[in-house]
Write an enzyme that holds these catalytic residues in place. Structure first.
Site, short mmCIF file in Angstrom:
data_model
loop_
_atom_site.label_atom_id
_atom_site.label_comp_id
_atom_site.label_asym_id
_atom_site.label_seq_id
_atom_site.Cartn_x
_atom_site.Cartn_y
_atom_site.Cartn_z
N ASN A 106 0.79 -1.28 0.12
CA ASN A 106 0.03 0.06 0.15
C ASN A 106 0.59 1.28 0.01
O ASN A 106 0.73 2.16 1.08
CB ASN A 106 -1.13 -0.06 1.44
N GLU A 107 1.56 1.44 -1.05
CA GLU A 107 2.24 2.75 -1.53
C GLU A 107 3.58 2.98 -0.83
O GLU A 107 4.27 3.92 -0.50
CB GLU A 107 1.44 4.03 -1.14
#
Length: 90
Positions: free
Chosen positions: A41-42
């Site tokens: 997630n990023e």
């Protein structure tokens, strides 16, 4: 499972992550809408763009930890468990 934070790579944490990843893959791998497993997630972008303002002399440590957590552990488990049709490994 992971969102916009830097995570430890000590043995206890990695063992916990391995168990959780294996469990979630076994639980969800036959779901018809699962087409890709993604788990960071990023976090890669956060490191590369230095969202946390980590001093340059320390950044290599965080990049190394990222590789340990996501590439050497999670990726390995995803490949092993998602390809194991008996779901008895790991």
């Amino acid at each position: 499972m992971f969102a916009c934070a830097l995570y430890p790579t000590n043995r206890d944490f990695l063992n916990s992550v391995r168990a959780e990843v294996a469990y979630q893959i076994r639980r969800l791998k036959y779901h018809p809408s699962i087409i890709i497993w993604g788990g960071n997630n990023e976090n890669e972008a956060a490191l590369m763009m230095n969202w946390y303002n980590i001093p340059a002399r320390e950044l290599h440590t965080y990049i190394k930890d990222y590789v340990v957590l996501y590439v050497k552990n999670i990726r390995k488990i995803v490949l092993a468990v998602s390809n194991d049709f008996s779901c008895n490994r790991i």
